[in-house]
Structure formats: C-alpha cells, structure tokens
Scaffold this active site. Structure first.
Site, PDB file in Angstrom:
ATOM      1  N   GLY A 115       0.809  -1.220   0.000  1.00  0.00           N
ATOM      2  CA  GLY A 115       0.000   0.000   0.000  1.00  0.00           C
ATOM      3  C   GLY A 115       0.838   1.262   0.000  1.00  0.00           C
ATOM      4  CE  LYS A 133       6.728   1.035   5.899  1.00  0.00           C
ATOM      5  NZ  LYS A 133       6.985   0.069   6.966  1.00  0.00           N
ATOM      6  NE  ARG A 145      10.435  -1.850   3.352  1.00  0.00           N
ATOM      7  CZ  ARG A 145       9.333  -2.336   3.912  1.00  0.00           C
ATOM      8  NH1 ARG A 145       9.214  -2.370   5.236  1.00  0.00           N
ATOM      9  NH2 ARG A 145       8.355  -2.812   3.174  1.00  0.00           N
ATOM     10  NE  ARG A 151       5.686  -7.630   2.049  1.00  0.00           N
ATOM     11  CZ  ARG A 151       5.878  -6.712   2.989  1.00  0.00           C
ATOM     12  NH1 ARG A 151       5.312  -6.856   4.155  1.00  0.00           N
ATOM     13  NH2 ARG A 151       6.614  -5.665   2.765  1.00  0.00           N
ATOM     14  CG  ASP A 167       0.179  -8.328   6.296  1.00  0.00           C
ATOM     15  OD1 ASP A 167      -0.318  -8.970   7.233  1.00  0.00           O
ATOM     16  OD2 ASP A 167       0.295  -7.095   6.300  1.00  0.00           O
TER      17      ASP A 167
HETATM   18  P1  AMP Z   1       1.129  -3.013   8.197  1.00  0.00           P
HETATM   19  O1  AMP Z   1       0.320  -3.435   9.344  1.00  0.00           O
HETATM   20  O2  AMP Z   1       1.890  -1.714   8.389  1.00  0.00           O
HETATM   21  O3  AMP Z   1       2.022  -4.082   7.688  1.00  0.00           O
HETATM   22  O4  AMP Z   1       0.108  -2.646   7.015  1.00  0.00           O
HETATM   23  C1  AMP Z   1      -0.916  -3.493   6.586  1.00  0.00           C
HETATM   24  C2  AMP Z   1      -1.340  -3.081   5.199  1.00  0.00           C
HETATM   25  O5  AMP Z   1      -1.738  -1.704   5.168  1.00  0.00           O
HETATM   26  C3  AMP Z   1      -0.277  -3.247   4.133  1.00  0.00           C
HETATM   27  O6  AMP Z   1      -0.911  -3.660   2.957  1.00  0.00           O
HETATM   28  C4  AMP Z   1       0.266  -1.852   3.994  1.00  0.00           C
HETATM   29  O7  AMP Z   1       0.842  -1.622   2.737  1.00  0.00           O
HETATM   30  C5  AMP Z   1      -0.969  -1.002   4.204  1.00  0.00           C
HETATM   31  N1  AMP Z   1      -0.678   0.340   4.698  1.00  0.00           N
HETATM   32  C6  AMP Z   1      -0.217   0.689   5.915  1.00  0.00           C
HETATM   33  N2  AMP Z   1      -0.052   2.021   6.006  1.00  0.00           N
HETATM   34  C7  AMP Z   1      -0.424   2.539   4.812  1.00  0.00           C
HETATM   35  C8  AMP Z   1      -0.480   3.857   4.256  1.00  0.00           C
HETATM   36  N3  AMP Z   1      -0.152   4.941   4.956  1.00  0.00           N
HETATM   37  N4  AMP Z   1      -0.923   3.976   2.984  1.00  0.00           N
HETATM   38  C9  AMP Z   1      -1.263   2.904   2.266  1.00  0.00           C
HETATM   39  N5  AMP Z   1      -1.238   1.662   2.721  1.00  0.00           N
HETATM   40  C10 AMP Z   1      -0.812   1.467   3.973  1.00  0.00           C
HETATM   41 MG    MG Z   2       3.197  -4.646   6.394  1.00  0.00          MG
END
Ligand code: AMP
Ligand code: MG
Length: 520
Positions: free
Chosen positions: A101, A121, A191, A198, A268
């Site tokens: 995301g 990122k 990164r 994953r 993930d």
């Molecule tokens: P995480 O728990 O940080 O691993 O995020 C879970 C999901 O949410 C993943 O698909 C990330 O890419 C997405 N995500 C987290 N923060 C953001 C953001 N600010 N914008 C877009 N996607 C996000």
């Molecule tokens: Mg993540």
C-alpha cells in the site's frame, strides 16, 4: 550513478495488465506497475554508509541522481517500478487482499556478487493503498531506518535500510487514534533485501484457488532464493517449506535473544526469507516481561507480546503450510515439519539462553536455571539488556551476595528488592556460581564469549524518540550518533556510555517510548 540492474520479479512473474494507479482488487497477477509520487522538495537525512558501500553506491550518495532516484523523483533508466499483490492474516483473521500500500519496488541489482531488491517505503499510493495515502511520516521512517540497521549489526536476519529522506511534503496523521489529526513531515526510506516476498503473497493465490500462479510464485522463489533445493515435484515444495520454517525459527530465536518485539506479526509481515520486515510499532524490552507488547492495537490481547513470538511464528507457518498445500496435496510431510518446529525451538532456545548465561554444560540443572532466571527477571522491573551485559562480570569465586551486587544496576525499583525478591536472586546466584565452577573456561574467557551474545547497545524506545524529537526541530545529529553506536552493539564503546543506561523515568509513559500505535 551506475547500477547493475538485474530485475527478476517483474521479468519472471505475471503483471497486472491494468497500468492505472486506481485502487482495486487485482487477480492472477503478482504485482501492478506504479510510478513513485514526485516529492516536492526531497532532502537526504541519512545514508547507511556500509550498506551503500556493499551496493557499490558509496561514491554516489551525495549526488543529485541518488537523491532523485531514492526519493522517488526520478525513475532510474530501464527499470519498471511496481507494487506487490499479497494478502494476510491480521491479528489472527484472514484479511483478504492487502498488498504494497505504500511500498514501491524500484529495481533489483547485482553488486559485489550479491542480489538485492531496492524498495521505497512512503513514496505514494498504489493500487493496494485501500483507504490510506501511501505515505510515511518522519518519525516512523527514522524508526524503520535505524532499527533495520541496528538489527543487522546485532546479527539478526533483517531487511536493511539504505537511506532516509524527507519528501518536503506534509502528511496528515492521527497519531494516537483519538480524533486529533495533525500534519507531520513526510519521509521515504529505501529498503534493501534479496527479496520482499512475504507469506501473504502465497496465501492470496491459495485463498483464491489460483493454483497456477501459486506454483509460478513458489517456483520463482525457489529458483532465485533457495538455489540449493535440487529436488523436483512435491519434494521441492516440501524442502522449500522446511527451509522457510528453519529460517523463521532462527529469526525469532534472535528476537528473543536481544529482546526485540516486532509488534505486528501478521502473515503479510512475515518474509519468506525469514528476515525481520516491516518495522512499525516494534519495541525493545527494557524491563524483562514476557507479556509486554509495544503495540497499542494489541494492548488488550497481547497476541504479539515478547513471550508469544515463537508460538505466533509457528501459527504463521501453519498458515503458510495451508497455502502451499495445493502444491503438495499431502498433509503429513507438512505436519511433520510443523511438529518438529516446537521441539527444535525448545532445543535451540536452551542453547541460546545457555550462551547468554555463559554455560556450555547441557543438563537438567542448566534448564532449570534458565527457567528460574526468566521468573526472577520478572519479580521486579529488571532491565534485560543491562542484566545480561553485567552478568559476565560474575566470577567463579564470588559469593551469591557479591554476584547479586554486580547486576544491581539493572533494577528499576531497588526499593522492591527487599525480602522475597532478594532471596530468590541469592538462591539463583548460589546455583549459578555452583554451575559456573564446573565450567572449564576461565572467568575472563567466558566473559568475552558472553559479550558476543549479550549486546550492550540496543535501540531503546526512548533513544529512537530522542532522535525523532531532534529531527522534528531540524537536528539530525542524534540519528547519526545512534547509527554509529548501533553499528558495534557488542563492543564496549566507552565514549557512548550515556546510551548504556536504563530507560529514564520521563520515558516510562511517554508516547513513542512505551507504547506505539500503528499510525505511521
Ligand atoms: P502493516 O500493518 O503496516 O504491515 O500494514 C498493513 C497493510 O496496510 C499493508 O498492505 C500496507 O501496505 C498497508 N498500509 C499501511 N499504512 C499505509 C499507508 N499509509 N498507505 C497505504 N497503505 C498502507
Ligand atoms: Mg506490512
């Protein structure tokens, strides 16, 4: 800046034919092409110099090219950036499609005989951004950048972080999830990892019964990253799973050794290579506490607490086994591997803890001693890092009282020591010294061996916060200093003694120092 581009993921695996950057479900594809967002005024805050050298970039880090490519302003010639499509179990529940995301994979390169994928990122929205903005703020980016490198130097398998840049743009965040939104500085980190695949990449194809692409992805991963697997057919996938289990076990064993708590072990966020990935609301144990989690989202259930990490790793591996099952169509071999995880973990855990205690003997007595030290460490708030770093000073000739004195500075509340707590420790030290006396090594030799597994410097939660507070005022010197200290975490480095102290009292309940939200 000359990079030796060797793309594999976007060369060997199917792409999403839709090239628009609109949010959507993506089927029968491993990724979607997407161009990073152009930052309005990128500035470089920090480069991990040794990593830059490893990537043959050391002469380029101050160049305009470096700034533009690793902030997302310019796409390097003949590269095709993309976001990966994956799913995952979040806090124990299947969440369906998630995907990159806010990560954008720039390119893969070859440097010094090694293969690396480079990923930004915080470089803007992708088809997988769902309801979020694809951006990252400077506080979480500092935390990711410093901790990735700190973990590497601690010898913990991890993705790395090459650079930390400000974008010059503002990002709106509700840091505490309490309805108070505020603008924060946007940032991007680059990164670096052999691969960013994953568990969730496999899971999504399996959940959708897209067995063709499940096989594509498994074959790609084995061919490129598990090159010593020579078997074919289902044996190949069984061998692959076995190696993922081994690597994940090693990773979590290191986390337990250094007191690292990931905080969001969703599937993930589990690298197929067994690398620590996605530094979000992670934290370091200060007071040793098996039930501690830094993540506010998890403050009720403690699913991802320190002591649960080995079990959660297994839970995640079970999900991966389910995802790979269609390629094997036989449960027994997968079950056998999963069953051996627990046994292997227990064995390796005792081995690891014995090293932390400086013991080479293997017997019931030592196992008992390990169990008891874990109990004692939780009697009153006791700093894990300082305890294990001071313990090597205990000598065979010491009395239990003398030994106890040597670790005294690891206690946060000396007033709580009176009575039962002191008794428990004196009993423990009596046994410990008894066992030490049966060790062949001299005190000095044992001490240096213990120093190699018990770090002096870790990225304590408040240290990262001090670096963040200064950075918010435009002062990046603490980032630089912490990076230097954490490069040699097992060395004495007396010039940095000020970072070898217990968490200061002001940090006990301060946001960012004790608890963190997922807002980043
Ligand atoms: P995480 O728990 O940080 O691993 O995020 C879970 C999901 O949410 C993943 O698909 C990330 O890419 C997405 N995500 C987290 N923060 C953001 C953001 N600010 N914008 C877009 N996607 C996000
Ligand atoms: Mg993540």
């Amino acid at each position: 800046m000359k990079l030796n581009i060797k793309d594999t993921f976007n060369k060997e695996l199917p792409a999403d034919p839709n090239k628009n950057n609109t949010r959507r479900k993506v089927f029968e594809a491993c990724y979607s092409y997407v161009t990073p967002r152009i930052p309005s005024h990128p500035t470089l805050i920090h480069v991990a110099d040794e990593l830059a050298e490893m990537l043959d970039l050391e002469r380029d880090t101050q160049s305009e090219d470096f700034l533009e490519v690793f902030s997302g302003k310019k796409v390097y010639p003949k590269t095709h950036p993309f976001a990966m499509c994956y799913g995952g179990h979040q806090f124990g529940h299947w969440a369906g499609q998630l995907g990159d995301g806010r990560a954008i994979n720039l390119m893969e390169i070859r440097a010094n005989g090694q293969h690396w994928a480079l990923q930004l990122k915080g470089a803007g929205a992708t088809p997988y951004s769902r309801t979020a903005d694809g951006l990252a703020v400077v506080r979480s980016s500092i935390r990711e950048h410093l901790c990735s490198e700190a973990m590497h130097y601690l010898g913990v398998p991890t993705t790395r972080s090459l650079s930390l840049m400000l974008t010059g743009d503002e990002v709106l965040r509700d840091m505490l999830y309490d309805g108070n939104q505020a603008y924060e500085k946007g940032a991007v980190v680059c990164r670096v990892s052999p691969s960013f695949v994953r568990f969730g990449n496999f899971q999504l194809f399996a959940a959708r019964k897209d067995h063709k692409n499940l096989k594509n992805l498994a074959d790609y991963t084995i061919r490129n990253f598990f090159k010593d697997i020579k078997s074919e057919g289902k044996e190949k996938y069984i061998a692959f799973f076995q190696q993922v289990v081994n690597n994940s076990l090693e990773m979590v064993l290191h986390w337990q050794r250094v007191g690292f708590v990931h905080g969001v072990m969703n599937t993930d966020n589990m690298s197929i290579l067994g690398l620590t990935i996605d530094y979000g609301p992670y934290g370091w144990l200060e007071g040793y506490d098996a039930n501690w989690t830094p993540n506010t989202t998890d403050s009720r259930n403690h699913r991802y607490a320190y002591g649960n990490q080995p079990g959660i790793t297994l839970w995640n591996l079970v999900q991966l086994a389910n995802a790979l099952y269609p390629l094997i169509e036989e449960a027994k071999p997968l079950e056998d591997i999963l069953e051996s995880y627990q046994q292997n973990f227990d064995l390796k855990y005792v081995e690891m803890m014995s090293k932390k205690l400086g013991l080479t003997q293997k017997n019931q007595e030592v196992e008992q001693l390990i169990e008891e030290v874990e109990q004692n460490l939780q009697l009153t708030e006791t700093d894990m890092t300082i305890f294990f770093r001071e313990l090597p000073r205990v000598q065979k000739k010491n009395t239990p009282q003398e030994a106890f004195q040597k670790i005294h500075k690891s206690f946060y509340k000396p007033l709580e020591l009176a009575g039962a707590t002191t008794d428990a420790w004196l009993k423990w030290f009596a046994k410990y010294i008894d066992i030490l006396q049966k060790e062949e090594d001299k005190d000095e030799t044992r001490k240096f061996k213990m120093y190699e597994v018990n770090p002096k410097f870790v990225l304590r939660n408040y240290m990262a916060q001090l670096a963040i507070d200064a950075a918010n005022k435009g002062d990046y010197s603490i980032i630089e200093e912490l990076y230097e200290v954490l490069k040699r975490p097992y060395n004495e480095q007396p010039e940095y003694e000020k970072w070898y102290v217990k968490r200061p009292e002001w940090a006990r309940n301060k946001v960012g120092c004790s608890m963190l939200s997922c807002s980043s």
